[in-house]
Scaffold this motif. Structure first.
Motif, mmCIF file in Angstrom:
data_model
loop_
_atom_site.group_PDB
_atom_site.id
_atom_site.type_symbol
_atom_site.label_atom_id
_atom_site.label_comp_id
_atom_site.label_asym_id
_atom_site.label_seq_id
_atom_site.Cartn_x
_atom_site.Cartn_y
_atom_site.Cartn_z
ATOM 1 N N UNK A 22 95.385 5.846 -7.046
ATOM 2 C CA UNK A 22 95.225 5.075 -8.268
ATOM 3 C C UNK A 22 95.910 5.738 -9.447
ATOM 4 N N UNK A 23 95.822 7.077 -9.507
ATOM 5 C CA UNK A 23 96.447 7.804 -10.599
ATOM 6 C C UNK A 23 97.963 7.680 -10.520
ATOM 7 N N UNK A 24 98.514 7.765 -9.305
ATOM 8 C CA UNK A 24 99.962 7.631 -9.122
ATOM 9 C C UNK A 24 100.447 6.247 -9.517
ATOM 10 N N UNK A 25 99.684 5.224 -9.099
ATOM 11 C CA UNK A 25 100.045 3.847 -9.438
ATOM 12 C C UNK A 25 100.052 3.631 -10.942
ATOM 13 N N UNK A 26 99.026 4.203 -11.615
ATOM 14 C CA UNK A 26 98.934 4.065 -13.071
ATOM 15 C C UNK A 26 100.114 4.742 -13.755
ATOM 16 N N UNK A 27 100.447 5.955 -13.299
ATOM 17 C CA UNK A 27 101.572 6.676 -13.878
ATOM 18 C C UNK A 27 102.872 5.908 -13.692
#
Length: 307
Positions: free
Chosen positions: A265-270
């Protein structure tokens, strides 16, 4: 000098490699031509009614579809072949200047697909015109040069960032869209009966592809995606794959590791935030020009294009 060219071809970007290939073929053709002339050898043929060095004949495409099918390599080699020094000089200067802008904005990996597919589109329109239009009936003509590929790069860049400022001597800054439009207009006017009507038709074919390619990119679609897959497939046949290493998992470390779902999720947001910033910078370029970007914005865009 040869060592420098060898280093650049091995380590340079795709744009530099394409320039070197074009220059290398041009030099080879003309060196052989000089030897033929000084030695009194009859190394020339009258292909399609045009006197050509035999090497040029076997590298050039032709309006005769059956002849092209007998020499399938010419679908690619024609767009790297130049015989006249002014032809290659103009093509490569425009390609280097506009291609550098395209590469900075859209990344190096898109340069080769656009060059090749633009050249093929130019050849396709050339073949359609020579085999269907009454004005060309009964004629057979060869075609060489990177002009269709260069026009594809120019129109793609001008379509993606139409207001990108180009500084011209004695004129000053002018948006790229007007320069691209001027070249298209010249090609259209040449259809009234210029000596190189076929070449101008090929230019328009490349221009059309470049326009469509960039329009699709603005909608989030890359019509060259299958080209990337093909290149990766070919590259995989010649590049040795690294040996698989066996890694033992540390159960204690797994307990303290961030859950995979949170990491994803963090990667997708970034990624989403990064794309939003890229879009904002491109909008700024379209409205006020590349030169009005801050140094930090230029660095961010450059680094993003390399990924």
């Amino acid at each position: 000098m040869f060592d420098q060219l060898k280093y650049q071809f091995k380590n340079g970007n795709t744009l530099i490699k394409l320039l070197i290939i074009n220059a290398g073929i041009f030099i080879a053709i003309n060196v052989i031509g000089i030897i033929a002339f000084l030695g009194g050898f009859d190394w020339y043929t009258a292909g399609g009614g045009v006197k050509q060095l035999f090497l040029v004949e076997y590298l050039s495409a032709n309006s005769d579809v059956l002849l092209n099918l007998k020499r399938p390599w010419t679908f690619i080699t024609y767009m790297f072949t130049h015989e006249d020094q002014w032809h290659i000089l103009v093509n490569m200067l425009i390609f280097y200047y506009i291609g550098s802008i395209f590469m900075d904005l859209l990344g190096e990996k898109r340069v080769l697909p656009l060059y090749i597919m633009g050249g093929l589109s130019g050849l396709l329109l050339y073949l359609i015109a020579f085999n269907l239009l009454p004005v060309f009936q009964g004629g057979r003509s060869p075609i060489i040069g990177a002009s269709a590929s260069v026009m594809a790069v120019m129109l793609a860049t001008a379509t993606y960032v139409p207001n990108y400022p180009i500084r011209l001597m004695l004129i000053g800054q002018i948006p790229l869209k007007y320069i691209a439009g001027f070249y298209v207009l010249v090609d259209l006017l040449a259809l009234r009966g210029s000596a190189n009507m076929g070449g101008h038709i090929a230019h328009l074919g490349g221009a059309i592809f470049g326009f469509v390619y960039a329009k699709q990119l603005t909608q989030g679609k890359d019509i060259a995606k299958y080209f990337y897959l093909f290149i990766n497939l070919v590259r995989g046949l010649f590049v040795r794959q690294p040996k698989v290493k066996v890694v033992h998992r540390n159960k204690k470390a797994d307990k303290t590791r961030t859950p995979k779902s949170q990491t994803t999720n963090k990667t997708t947001t970034n990624s989403a935030d990064k794309q939003a910033r890229i879009d904002a910078i491109l909008d700024k370029i379209s409205k006020s020009g590349y030169e009005n970007l801050t140094p930090e914005e230029k660095d961010f865009l450059f680094n993003a294009s390399k990924e």
